[in-house]
Design a protein around this motif. Structure first.
Motif, PDB file in Angstrom:
ATOM      1  N   LEU A 291      41.084  72.164  31.525  1.00 19.63           N
ATOM      2  CA  LEU A 291      42.467  72.656  31.520  1.00 19.63           C
ATOM      3  C   LEU A 291      43.148  72.145  32.779  1.00 19.63           C
ATOM      4  O   LEU A 291      42.675  72.371  33.896  1.00 19.63           O
ATOM      5  CB  LEU A 291      42.481  74.182  31.473  1.00 19.63           C
ATOM      6  CG  LEU A 291      41.878  74.790  30.199  1.00 19.63           C
ATOM      7  CD1 LEU A 291      41.777  76.294  30.323  1.00 19.63           C
ATOM      8  CD2 LEU A 291      42.706  74.419  28.980  1.00 19.63           C
TER       9      LEU A 291
ATOM     10  N   LYS B 249      36.938  76.907  28.644  1.00 22.72           N
ATOM     11  CA  LYS B 249      37.006  75.794  27.690  1.00 22.72           C
ATOM     12  C   LYS B 249      37.598  76.312  26.383  1.00 22.72           C
ATOM     13  O   LYS B 249      37.165  77.334  25.860  1.00 22.72           O
ATOM     14  CB  LYS B 249      35.616  75.204  27.447  1.00 22.72           C
ATOM     15  CG  LYS B 249      35.047  74.474  28.654  1.00 22.72           C
ATOM     16  CD  LYS B 249      33.718  73.798  28.316  1.00 22.72           C
ATOM     17  CE  LYS B 249      33.178  73.040  29.530  1.00 22.72           C
ATOM     18  NZ  LYS B 249      31.881  72.382  29.235  1.00 22.72           N
ATOM     19  N   LEU B 250      38.585  75.606  25.899  1.00 23.77           N
ATOM     20  CA  LEU B 250      39.202  75.990  24.633  1.00 23.77           C
ATOM     21  C   LEU B 250      38.292  75.597  23.478  1.00 23.77           C
ATOM     22  O   LEU B 250      37.512  74.641  23.584  1.00 23.77           O
ATOM     23  CB  LEU B 250      40.561  75.291  24.473  1.00 23.77           C
ATOM     24  CG  LEU B 250      41.630  75.632  25.516  1.00 23.77           C
ATOM     25  CD1 LEU B 250      42.876  74.801  25.263  1.00 23.77           C
ATOM     26  CD2 LEU B 250      41.965  77.112  25.506  1.00 23.77           C
TER      27      LEU B 250
ATOM     28  N   LEU C 227      41.714  77.429  37.481  1.00 19.89           N
ATOM     29  CA  LEU C 227      42.698  76.395  37.147  1.00 19.89           C
ATOM     30  C   LEU C 227      42.923  75.482  38.341  1.00 19.89           C
ATOM     31  O   LEU C 227      42.912  75.940  39.497  1.00 19.89           O
ATOM     32  CB  LEU C 227      44.033  77.040  36.749  1.00 19.89           C
ATOM     33  CG  LEU C 227      44.079  77.788  35.415  1.00 19.89           C
ATOM     34  CD1 LEU C 227      45.418  78.486  35.245  1.00 19.89           C
ATOM     35  CD2 LEU C 227      43.831  76.836  34.246  1.00 19.89           C
TER      36      LEU C 227
ATOM     37  N   SER D 225      47.341  75.063  21.237  1.00 15.74           N
ATOM     38  CA  SER D 225      48.038  74.584  22.438  1.00 15.74           C
ATOM     39  C   SER D 225      49.474  75.088  22.467  1.00 15.74           C
ATOM     40  O   SER D 225      49.992  75.485  23.525  1.00 15.74           O
ATOM     41  CB  SER D 225      48.008  73.054  22.494  1.00 15.74           C
ATOM     42  OG  SER D 225      46.683  72.573  22.598  1.00 15.74           O
TER      43      SER D 225
ATOM     44  N   LEU E   2      45.794  82.329  28.826  1.00 18.02           N
ATOM     45  CA  LEU E   2      44.400  82.057  28.469  1.00 18.02           C
ATOM     46  C   LEU E   2      43.625  83.356  28.279  1.00 18.02           C
ATOM     47  O   LEU E   2      42.783  83.465  27.386  1.00 18.02           O
ATOM     48  CB  LEU E   2      43.746  81.197  29.554  1.00 18.02           C
ATOM     49  CG  LEU E   2      44.268  79.760  29.641  1.00 18.02           C
ATOM     50  CD1 LEU E   2      43.765  79.088  30.905  1.00 18.02           C
ATOM     51  CD2 LEU E   2      43.865  78.953  28.413  1.00 18.02           C
TER      52      LEU E   2
ATOM     53  N   TYR F 272      49.937  80.759  32.998  1.00 14.48           N
ATOM     54  CA  TYR F 272      48.902  79.957  32.336  1.00 14.48           C
ATOM     55  C   TYR F 272      47.605  80.784  32.238  1.00 14.48           C
ATOM     56  O   TYR F 272      46.984  80.886  31.163  1.00 14.48           O
ATOM     57  CB  TYR F 272      48.690  78.693  33.165  1.00 14.48           C
ATOM     58  CG  TYR F 272      47.993  77.527  32.500  1.00 14.48           C
ATOM     59  CD1 TYR F 272      47.410  77.612  31.239  1.00 14.48           C
ATOM     60  CD2 TYR F 272      47.902  76.310  33.176  1.00 14.48           C
ATOM     61  CE1 TYR F 272      46.772  76.519  30.660  1.00 14.48           C
ATOM     62  CE2 TYR F 272      47.266  75.205  32.608  1.00 14.48           C
ATOM     63  CZ  TYR F 272      46.697  75.320  31.358  1.00 14.48           C
ATOM     64  OH  TYR F 272      46.065  74.236  30.795  1.00 14.48           O
TER      65      TYR F 272
ATOM     66  N   TYR G  39      46.949  70.956  34.975  1.00 14.43           N
ATOM     67  CA  TYR G  39      48.364  71.286  35.198  1.00 14.43           C
ATOM     68  C   TYR G  39      48.978  70.222  36.101  1.00 14.43           C
ATOM     69  O   TYR G  39      48.402  69.872  37.143  1.00 14.43           O
ATOM     70  CB  TYR G  39      48.496  72.673  35.834  1.00 14.43           C
ATOM     71  CG  TYR G  39      49.886  72.975  36.347  1.00 14.43           C
ATOM     72  CD1 TYR G  39      50.963  73.111  35.465  1.00 14.43           C
ATOM     73  CD2 TYR G  39      50.127  73.118  37.712  1.00 14.43           C
ATOM     74  CE1 TYR G  39      52.236  73.372  35.944  1.00 14.43           C
ATOM     75  CE2 TYR G  39      51.399  73.402  38.196  1.00 14.43           C
ATOM     76  CZ  TYR G  39      52.448  73.521  37.304  1.00 14.43           C
ATOM     77  OH  TYR G  39      53.719  73.776  37.771  1.00 14.43           O
TER      78      TYR G  39
ATOM     79  N   SER H 230      41.497  66.924  22.534  1.00 15.01           N
ATOM     80  CA  SER H 230      41.128  68.336  22.436  1.00 15.01           C
ATOM     81  C   SER H 230      39.598  68.458  22.496  1.00 15.01           C
ATOM     82  O   SER H 230      38.892  67.603  21.960  1.00 15.01           O
ATOM     83  CB  SER H 230      41.653  68.926  21.130  1.00 15.01           C
ATOM     84  OG  SER H 230      43.062  68.865  21.105  1.00 15.01           O
TER      85      SER H 230
ATOM     86  N   MET I  59      43.220  70.046  27.721  1.00 12.85           N
ATOM     87  CA  MET I  59      44.661  70.283  27.618  1.00 12.85           C
ATOM     88  C   MET I  59      45.300  70.119  28.986  1.00 12.85           C
ATOM     89  O   MET I  59      44.799  70.638  29.986  1.00 12.85           O
ATOM     90  CB  MET I  59      44.942  71.694  27.089  1.00 12.85           C
ATOM     91  CG  MET I  59      46.429  72.000  26.931  1.00 12.85           C
ATOM     92  SD  MET I  59      46.735  73.689  26.365  1.00 12.85           S
ATOM     93  CE  MET I  59      48.527  73.637  26.153  1.00 12.85           C
ATOM     94  N   GLU I  60      46.396  69.384  29.035  1.00 14.50           N
ATOM     95  CA  GLU I  60      47.152  69.194  30.276  1.00 14.50           C
ATOM     96  C   GLU I  60      48.590  69.654  30.055  1.00 14.50           C
ATOM     97  O   GLU I  60      49.298  69.123  29.200  1.00 14.50           O
ATOM     98  CB  GLU I  60      47.151  67.725  30.708  1.00 14.50           C
ATOM     99  CG  GLU I  60      47.957  67.469  31.969  1.00 14.50           C
ATOM    100  CD  GLU I  60      47.996  66.002  32.368  1.00 14.50           C
ATOM    101  OE1 GLU I  60      48.687  65.674  33.344  1.00 14.50           O
ATOM    102  OE2 GLU I  60      47.317  65.181  31.695  1.00 14.50           O
TER     103      GLU I  60
END
Length: 424
Positions: free
Chosen positions: A329, A180-181, A239, A391, A228, A224, A331, A361, A364-365
């Protein structure tokens, strides 16, 4: 109301699943098409109406409690809006439960136009969005669509999968280790960010992927994960990786699939700080190969299909949220845009980029799309300036990882050329 009738179109299990994943953000996909000159707006309206003969759901609003699309009329003037630059349709509040599943904005820039298309993820996935734009171009070009049929059903795909693969033993493993960001305080605004790999750079990336016998998406996911690790310190990253179920079906020239036919598998990637990037790419490739072989997603997908239209939506919502993770997160790979299929009569398409929803936020995609050999990685977010900067750092790190990886191939090619010259 069409001819005095209200028409209902049944939703599919994956439509419902996308509805579950829409908390905090409108479930949409976006494309930005830049033309060399001006588009005929009246002709575009006629094309939308013609495309609705194949995909009538574009005019419907989504009923979440029934998982269905309700079409009462065909408000083409609501779907298509003409605006002047610098108008930003990104700031529009999209509500697909009370309005059509498609919105088109023709933005006039003097002697040329930009078409921004927004389509609901409740109706279709990334591949289906592209297929719709190809259909729209066909209709704009007055192509004969009489024999064309849209196939949205998930059941035939599941049936074919069950014949092709043995039933997975037990339940799919519980997904853990999701990064998690951080979320920074500040004024929440809508941001869009992107980085590009030029046609030359991306050609080198493709060449390296071919030499290593891996997919482009696998390389992007590896980059990716590495980004991270660099920016958050996590050495285990989970992911989601999208799998298009169309790859298990037989293509038919008269059938399009503007539908939700993409599922996610989750790859838990171990990032060795000291290992070369090529090893990380191979790890992602091997993980995905295993997931594709054992098709663990089939168990949950078939269960979801059985529940669809037989259980109350409230019960389905609780059960599905319990065993289907909602990753922070994400993709999305839109793949290569077919320039031949995206031709609008005498207009030249200068550029075309696809991206995803405005995620709040710290969600994030990242979306990837390729046009004319150039690959664009992008994101859309709602958050503070510091959220946006983080990002962008992730995107830039992904870009750097891919370029360094591709440079190794360029160095090998240079060495080979020098060797050949000496031999000559």
């Amino acid at each position: 109301m069409i001819g005095g009738l209200i028409v209902y179109y049944r939703g599919e299990a994956l439509d419902f699943l996308n509805m579950l994943h829409t908390t905090g953000a409108a479930p949409l996909m976006r494309s930005r098409i830049v033309f060399s000159s001006q588009i005929d707006v009246e002709r575009l309206k006629a094309a939308v109406l013609a495309s609705a003969q194949i995909v009538p759901e574009i005019f419907g609003h989504y009923q979440a409690d029934r998982n269905r699309f309700v079409v009462t009329d065909q408000p083409v003037n609501q779907v298509i809006q003409e605006v002047q630059s610098p108008y930003s349709p990104e700031n529009t509040d999209f509500d697909f439960t009370n309005s059509p599943q498609l919105r088109l904005f023709v933005i006039h820039h003097g002697d040329y136009d930009v078409l921004q298309a927004f389509m609901s993820h409740l109706l279709t996935d990334n591949r289906g969005f592209k297929e719709y734009l190809y259909l729209l171009a066909q209709a704009y070009n007055y192509a004969d669509l009489t024999n064309l049929h849209n196939e949205r059903r998930l059941r035939p795909v599941i049936t074919k999968l069950q014949r092709q693969f043995a039933r997975p033993h037990g339940h799919a493993p519980i997904v853990t280790g999701m990064v998690k960001l951080p979320h920074y305080l500040g004024i929440n605004l809508r941001h869009g960010g992107h980085v590009m790999l030029s046609s030359t750079q991306f050609m080198r990336v493709r060449r390296m992927a071919k030499a290593q016998d891996v997919g482009i998406s696998e390389a992007i996911l590896a980059a990716y994960a590495k980004a991270l690790q660099v920016l958050t310190g996590h050495t285990t990253v989970t992911l989601p990786c999208p799998i298009d179920l169309r790859r298990f079906t037989t293509e038919d020239a008269n059938v399009t699939q503007i539908a939700n036919l993409t599922v996610n598998v989750f790859l838990t990637i171990k990032v060795d700080i000291d290992a070369p990037f090529s090893e990380l790419v191979n790890q992602v490739h091997d993980l995905l190969t295993v997931e594709r072989t054992r098709v663990a997603f089939l168990y949950r997908l078939s269960n979801l299909q059985k529940m669809n239209h037989t259980m109350p939506i409230t019960v389905m919502r609780k059960m599905t949220k319990r065993w289907l993770p909602q990753p922070a997160l994400r993709y999305t790979n839109f793949g290569v845009v077919d320039q031949e299929r995206l031709k609008f009569h005498d207009l030249t398409v200068v550029n075309c980029v696809f991206s995803g929803a405005f995620q709040c936020s710290p969600v994030m995609e990242i979306a990837a799309s390729t046009f004319a050999g150039t690959c664009t990685l992008s994101f859309n977010s709602t958050g503070s300036e510091r959220d946006y900067q983080l990002s962008m750092k992730i995107l830039e790190n992904i870009q750097a990882q891919l370029l360094v990886w591709a440079q190794a191939d360029a160095q090998v090619a240079t060495t080979d050329n020098v060797t050949l010259r000496h031999q000559a």
